[in-house]
Design a protein around this motif. Structure first.
Motif, PDB file in Angstrom:
ATOM      1  N   LEU A  37     -25.825 -24.642  54.175  1.00  0.00           N
ATOM      2  CA  LEU A  37     -26.640 -24.284  55.336  1.00  0.00           C
ATOM      3  C   LEU A  37     -28.127 -24.339  54.976  1.00  0.00           C
ATOM      4  O   LEU A  37     -28.939 -24.897  55.726  1.00  0.00           O
ATOM      5  CB  LEU A  37     -26.256 -22.885  55.833  1.00  0.00           C
ATOM      6  CG  LEU A  37     -26.744 -22.464  57.194  1.00  0.00           C
ATOM      7  CD1 LEU A  37     -26.250 -23.411  58.285  1.00  0.00           C
ATOM      8  CD2 LEU A  37     -26.260 -21.054  57.494  1.00  0.00           C
ATOM      9  N   GLY A  38     -28.469 -23.809  53.818  1.00  0.00           N
ATOM     10  CA  GLY A  38     -29.869 -23.840  53.374  1.00  0.00           C
ATOM     11  C   GLY A  38     -30.388 -25.260  53.182  1.00  0.00           C
ATOM     12  O   GLY A  38     -31.488 -25.596  53.625  1.00  0.00           O
ATOM     13  N   PHE A  39     -29.590 -26.111  52.535  1.00  0.00           N
ATOM     14  CA  PHE A  39     -30.001 -27.509  52.345  1.00  0.00           C
ATOM     15  C   PHE A  39     -30.124 -28.233  53.683  1.00  0.00           C
ATOM     16  O   PHE A  39     -31.037 -29.034  53.887  1.00  0.00           O
ATOM     17  CB  PHE A  39     -29.014 -28.261  51.443  1.00  0.00           C
ATOM     18  CG  PHE A  39     -29.052 -27.833  50.014  1.00  0.00           C
ATOM     19  CD1 PHE A  39     -30.250 -27.596  49.354  1.00  0.00           C
ATOM     20  CD2 PHE A  39     -27.869 -27.666  49.311  1.00  0.00           C
ATOM     21  CE1 PHE A  39     -30.274 -27.202  48.028  1.00  0.00           C
ATOM     22  CE2 PHE A  39     -27.886 -27.270  47.979  1.00  0.00           C
ATOM     23  CZ  PHE A  39     -29.090 -27.029  47.336  1.00  0.00           C
ATOM     24  N   GLY A  40     -29.192 -27.933  54.594  1.00  0.00           N
ATOM     25  CA  GLY A  40     -29.232 -28.574  55.912  1.00  0.00           C
ATOM     26  C   GLY A  40     -30.459 -28.184  56.704  1.00  0.00           C
ATOM     27  O   GLY A  40     -31.078 -29.030  57.362  1.00  0.00           O
ATOM     28  N   VAL A  41     -30.833 -26.916  56.635  1.00  0.00           N
ATOM     29  CA  VAL A  41     -32.038 -26.447  57.336  1.00  0.00           C
ATOM     30  C   VAL A  41     -33.274 -27.069  56.694  1.00  0.00           C
ATOM     31  O   VAL A  41     -34.173 -27.557  57.387  1.00  0.00           O
ATOM     32  CB  VAL A  41     -32.116 -24.898  57.321  1.00  0.00           C
ATOM     33  CG1 VAL A  41     -33.476 -24.407  57.760  1.00  0.00           C
ATOM     34  CG2 VAL A  41     -31.025 -24.302  58.201  1.00  0.00           C
ATOM     35  N   LEU A  60     -25.467 -32.426  57.211  1.00  0.00           N
ATOM     36  CA  LEU A  60     -25.485 -31.481  56.103  1.00  0.00           C
ATOM     37  C   LEU A  60     -25.298 -30.047  56.602  1.00  0.00           C
ATOM     38  O   LEU A  60     -24.603 -29.250  55.967  1.00  0.00           O
ATOM     39  CB  LEU A  60     -26.792 -31.616  55.311  1.00  0.00           C
ATOM     40  CG  LEU A  60     -26.856 -30.905  53.966  1.00  0.00           C
ATOM     41  CD1 LEU A  60     -25.665 -31.264  53.088  1.00  0.00           C
ATOM     42  CD2 LEU A  60     -28.148 -31.262  53.253  1.00  0.00           C
ATOM     43  N   LEU A  61     -25.881 -29.727  57.742  1.00  0.00           N
ATOM     44  CA  LEU A  61     -25.676 -28.406  58.336  1.00  0.00           C
ATOM     45  C   LEU A  61     -24.197 -28.156  58.632  1.00  0.00           C
ATOM     46  O   LEU A  61     -23.692 -27.053  58.450  1.00  0.00           O
ATOM     47  CB  LEU A  61     -26.480 -28.265  59.630  1.00  0.00           C
ATOM     48  CG  LEU A  61     -27.970 -28.009  59.483  1.00  0.00           C
ATOM     49  CD1 LEU A  61     -28.693 -28.300  60.786  1.00  0.00           C
ATOM     50  CD2 LEU A  61     -28.212 -26.579  59.036  1.00  0.00           C
ATOM     51  N   LEU A  62     -23.494 -29.181  59.082  1.00  0.00           N
ATOM     52  CA  LEU A  62     -22.099 -29.028  59.481  1.00  0.00           C
ATOM     53  C   LEU A  62     -21.132 -28.962  58.301  1.00  0.00           C
ATOM     54  O   LEU A  62     -19.945 -28.684  58.486  1.00  0.00           O
ATOM     55  CB  LEU A  62     -21.703 -30.152  60.434  1.00  0.00           C
ATOM     56  CG  LEU A  62     -22.410 -30.087  61.794  1.00  0.00           C
ATOM     57  CD1 LEU A  62     -22.049 -31.294  62.634  1.00  0.00           C
ATOM     58  CD2 LEU A  62     -22.084 -28.789  62.514  1.00  0.00           C
ATOM     59  N   ALA A  79     -16.065 -16.525  57.666  1.00  0.00           N
ATOM     60  CA  ALA A  79     -15.514 -17.832  58.038  1.00  0.00           C
ATOM     61  C   ALA A  79     -16.215 -18.434  59.250  1.00  0.00           C
ATOM     62  O   ALA A  79     -16.441 -19.642  59.295  1.00  0.00           O
ATOM     63  CB  ALA A  79     -14.015 -17.699  58.316  1.00  0.00           C
ATOM     64  N   VAL A  80     -16.576 -17.613  60.233  1.00  0.00           N
ATOM     65  CA  VAL A  80     -17.048 -18.120  61.518  1.00  0.00           C
ATOM     66  C   VAL A  80     -18.577 -18.174  61.639  1.00  0.00           C
ATOM     67  O   VAL A  80     -19.114 -19.061  62.308  1.00  0.00           O
ATOM     68  CB  VAL A  80     -16.440 -17.275  62.674  1.00  0.00           C
ATOM     69  CG1 VAL A  80     -16.958 -17.702  64.010  1.00  0.00           C
ATOM     70  CG2 VAL A  80     -14.919 -17.379  62.641  1.00  0.00           C
ATOM     71  N   ALA A  81     -19.276 -17.259  61.004  1.00  0.00           N
ATOM     72  CA  ALA A  81     -20.739 -17.204  61.152  1.00  0.00           C
ATOM     73  C   ALA A  81     -21.438 -18.505  60.771  1.00  0.00           C
ATOM     74  O   ALA A  81     -22.371 -18.921  61.478  1.00  0.00           O
ATOM     75  CB  ALA A  81     -21.303 -16.028  60.363  1.00  0.00           C
ATOM     76  N   PRO A  82     -21.037 -19.189  59.702  1.00  0.00           N
ATOM     77  CA  PRO A  82     -21.711 -20.460  59.413  1.00  0.00           C
ATOM     78  C   PRO A  82     -21.591 -21.468  60.557  1.00  0.00           C
ATOM     79  O   PRO A  82     -22.538 -22.206  60.826  1.00  0.00           O
ATOM     80  CB  PRO A  82     -20.997 -20.964  58.150  1.00  0.00           C
ATOM     81  CG  PRO A  82     -20.559 -19.711  57.473  1.00  0.00           C
ATOM     82  CD  PRO A  82     -20.141 -18.803  58.602  1.00  0.00           C
ATOM     83  N   ALA A  83     -20.469 -21.461  61.252  1.00  0.00           N
ATOM     84  CA  ALA A  83     -20.320 -22.361  62.406  1.00  0.00           C
ATOM     85  C   ALA A  83     -21.241 -21.931  63.533  1.00  0.00           C
ATOM     86  O   ALA A  83     -21.870 -22.772  64.195  1.00  0.00           O
ATOM     87  CB  ALA A  83     -18.868 -22.384  62.879  1.00  0.00           C
ATOM     88  N   ALA A  84     -21.340 -20.615  63.748  1.00  0.00           N
ATOM     89  CA  ALA A  84     -22.196 -20.116  64.826  1.00  0.00           C
ATOM     90  C   ALA A  84     -23.667 -20.444  64.568  1.00  0.00           C
ATOM     91  O   ALA A  84     -24.435 -20.651  65.512  1.00  0.00           O
ATOM     92  CB  ALA A  84     -22.009 -18.604  64.980  1.00  0.00           C
ATOM     93  N   VAL A  85     -24.058 -20.520  63.306  1.00  0.00           N
ATOM     94  CA  VAL A  85     -25.445 -20.857  62.956  1.00  0.00           C
ATOM     95  C   VAL A  85     -25.632 -22.370  62.875  1.00  0.00           C
ATOM     96  O   VAL A  85     -26.599 -22.922  63.413  1.00  0.00           O
ATOM     97  CB  VAL A  85     -25.833 -20.186  61.613  1.00  0.00           C
ATOM     98  CG1 VAL A  85     -27.187 -20.671  61.133  1.00  0.00           C
ATOM     99  CG2 VAL A  85     -25.815 -18.677  61.755  1.00  0.00           C
ATOM    100  N   ALA A  86     -24.719 -23.050  62.220  1.00  0.00           N
ATOM    101  CA  ALA A  86     -24.902 -24.470  61.926  1.00  0.00           C
ATOM    102  C   ALA A  86     -24.735 -25.383  63.132  1.00  0.00           C
ATOM    103  O   ALA A  86     -25.476 -26.366  63.266  1.00  0.00           O
ATOM    104  CB  ALA A  86     -23.936 -24.901  60.824  1.00  0.00           C
TER     105      ALA A  86
END
Length: 192
Positions: free
Chosen positions: A62-66, A73-75, A146-153
């Protein structure tokens, strides 16, 4: 038995005589209990390792994608967190199945035979009690991991869909994994 009616050593009749002994049954029961408890502890260790791995890898992706404003990369972050989240649900279900087996085949008969005996698995048997007791301290954090990265990314990836040819298939896989994860949570809700 030989022609004189005597039993030969190693004959199945010898084994059946041994297996009918109460001491043998107690030894088998004790060995099964110990083996299952050891298996539960190993699965709990594996689950902890997967949680740490999920948080570490999905946060890094997530950090690299941002940083690179890259949709694909975010996904990767939800891809990792949902895959590991599904494996964590599976580990929880296996722990629950082993606990239920101990409760049903070892502790319940002992409780029925010996007044006052209550094994640990037997006292924690009510799934509704376990859910209420552990919802905010255990279940919700695992679901959010499990779900929060999807909600952010996902929203960030849709805002930066470059290159679109890579973003779309990864997004479809992420949504499929989210569906699988939710289905596994529902399927195993009484065991986790």
């Amino acid at each position: 038995m030989d022609s004189l009616g005597e039993q030969k050593p190693g004959n199945p009749a010898d084994i059946s005589a041994i297996t009918r002994e109460p001491h043998f049954a107690a030894e088998v029961l004790l060995a099964e209990y110990k083996t299952l408890r050891d298996e539960i502890l190993k699965k709990m260790d594996h689950r902890t390792s997967m949680v740490v791995c999920s948080v570490t890898v999905s946060s890094a992706a997530l950090g690299f994608g941002v940083e690179r404003a890259s949709g694909p990369l975010l996904l990767v972050s939800p891809l990792v967190s949902l895959l590991l989240g599904t494996l964590i649900v599976f580990q929880n279900a296996q722990i629950g199945e082993a606990s239920e087996h101990i409760r049903r085949t070892i502790e319940a008969p002992l409780s029925a035979t010996f007044a006052g005996f209550e094994g640990w698995h037997h006292t924690k048997r009510d799934p509704r009690y376990r859910l209420r007791q552990r919802l905010f301290s255990y279940h919700l954090p695992l679901i959010l991991i499990a779900v929060a990265p999807a909600a952010v990314a996902v929203p960030l990836a849709l805002a930066n869909p470059k290159p679109l040819a890579l973003t779309t298939p990864i997004l479809i896989v992420d949504l499929g994994l989210l569906t699988v994860y939710v289905a596994q949570l529902v399927k195993h809700r009484n065991l986790v």
